[in-house]
Design a protein around this motif. Structure first.
Motif, PDB file in Angstrom:
ATOM      1  N   SER A 143      41.739  34.992  49.263  1.00 37.87           N
ATOM      2  CA  SER A 143      41.306  35.575  48.044  1.00 37.87           C
ATOM      3  C   SER A 143      42.558  36.314  47.744  1.00 37.87           C
ATOM      4  O   SER A 143      43.156  36.411  46.157  1.00 37.87           O
ATOM      5  CB  SER A 143      40.128  36.032  46.927  1.00 37.87           C
ATOM      6  OG  SER A 143      39.596  37.100  48.313  1.00 37.87           O
TER       7      SER A 143
ATOM      8  N   GLN B 232      46.721  34.665  47.241  1.00 30.96           N
ATOM      9  CA  GLN B 232      47.717  34.145  45.977  1.00 30.96           C
ATOM     10  C   GLN B 232      47.581  35.002  45.105  1.00 30.96           C
ATOM     11  O   GLN B 232      47.378  36.199  44.716  1.00 30.96           O
ATOM     12  CB  GLN B 232      46.291  33.398  45.754  1.00 30.96           C
ATOM     13  CG  GLN B 232      45.714  32.361  46.229  1.00 30.96           C
ATOM     14  CD  GLN B 232      45.000  30.672  45.746  1.00 30.96           C
ATOM     15  OE1 GLN B 232      44.217  31.492  45.296  1.00 30.96           O
ATOM     16  NE2 GLN B 232      45.725  30.081  45.695  1.00 30.96           N
TER      17      GLN B 232
ATOM     18  N   LYS C 156      48.969  37.154  41.681  1.00 33.98           N
ATOM     19  CA  LYS C 156      48.299  36.844  40.106  1.00 33.98           C
ATOM     20  C   LYS C 156      49.923  36.518  39.517  1.00 33.98           C
ATOM     21  O   LYS C 156      49.739  35.926  37.792  1.00 33.98           O
ATOM     22  CB  LYS C 156      47.578  37.628  39.877  1.00 33.98           C
ATOM     23  CG  LYS C 156      45.926  37.706  40.290  1.00 33.98           C
ATOM     24  CD  LYS C 156      45.398  39.073  40.234  1.00 33.98           C
ATOM     25  CE  LYS C 156      45.834  40.189  38.690  1.00 33.98           C
ATOM     26  NZ  LYS C 156      44.410  41.022  38.669  1.00 33.98           N
TER      27      LYS C 156
ATOM     28  N   ASP D 257      49.766  32.225  37.642  1.00 38.25           N
ATOM     29  CA  ASP D 257      48.535  32.700  38.520  1.00 38.25           C
ATOM     30  C   ASP D 257      48.282  32.454  40.019  1.00 38.25           C
ATOM     31  O   ASP D 257      48.602  30.942  38.984  1.00 38.25           O
ATOM     32  CB  ASP D 257      47.619  33.432  37.549  1.00 38.25           C
ATOM     33  CG  ASP D 257      46.439  33.398  38.573  1.00 38.25           C
ATOM     34  OD1 ASP D 257      46.392  33.316  39.706  1.00 38.25           O
ATOM     35  OD2 ASP D 257      45.435  34.345  37.734  1.00 38.25           O
TER      36      ASP D 257
ATOM     37  N   ARG E 287      46.032  31.460  41.909  1.00 37.77           N
ATOM     38  CA  ARG E 287      44.635  30.986  41.726  1.00 37.77           C
ATOM     39  C   ARG E 287      44.688  30.039  40.729  1.00 37.77           C
ATOM     40  O   ARG E 287      43.823  29.808  40.821  1.00 37.77           O
ATOM     41  CB  ARG E 287      44.275  32.204  41.258  1.00 37.77           C
ATOM     42  CG  ARG E 287      44.713  33.563  42.801  1.00 37.77           C
ATOM     43  CD  ARG E 287      43.986  34.514  42.119  1.00 37.77           C
ATOM     44  NE  ARG E 287      43.597  35.048  40.911  1.00 37.77           N
ATOM     45  CZ  ARG E 287      43.520  35.970  40.517  1.00 37.77           C
ATOM     46  NH1 ARG E 287      42.813  36.845  41.001  1.00 37.77           N
ATOM     47  NH2 ARG E 287      43.977  36.286  39.078  1.00 37.77           N
TER      48      ARG E 287
END
Length: 117
Positions: free
Chosen positions: A16, A19, A21, A67, A69
């Motif tokens: 998490s 990645q 932002k 981003d 994500r």
């Protein structure tokens, strides 16, 4: 069992946090005018996860902040191609390109020359 749980949590945290932002990228996008600029930037910003998109008419460079994500460069390029603009990796569908305003036909050498003046 606790060791396994800790390892799983560490892996999850690694993935998490791996990645970005606020990833930044630069893409080459074909176009010739301010109408193209508006269309390209709007297509990018409408893409989920894109925070900023600025396309330079003269250099054809699109700078995006997104981003990782939520999206990726392939998705952003697909969004741009879907509104009629070729990228280095994707060609816009001919039917979409042909529906652009006549001054936006960047594949036409005469139109390119008209915009250089």
């Amino acid at each position: 069992m606790k060791k396994i749980a800790v390892i799983v949590m560490m892996l999850f945290a690694y993935v998490s946090f791996g990645q970005n932002k606020n990833a930044k990228a630069s893409l080459e996008v074909n176009g010739v005018c301010l109408m193209c600029k508006e269309r390209i930037e709007k297509a990018c910003v409408k893409t989920k996860g894109v925070k900023s998109a600025i396309w330079n008419v003269k250099t054809h460079e699109l700078k995006v902040i997104y981003d990782e994500r939520k999206t990726n460069l392939n998705t952003i390029e697909s969004s741009v191609a879907a509104v009629g603009h070729d990228t280095k990796n994707l060609k816009a569908p001919d039917e979409v390109y042909n529906s652009l305003h006549a001054c936006c036909f960047y594949r036409n050498k005469d139109v390119q020359e008209e915009h250089k003046e």
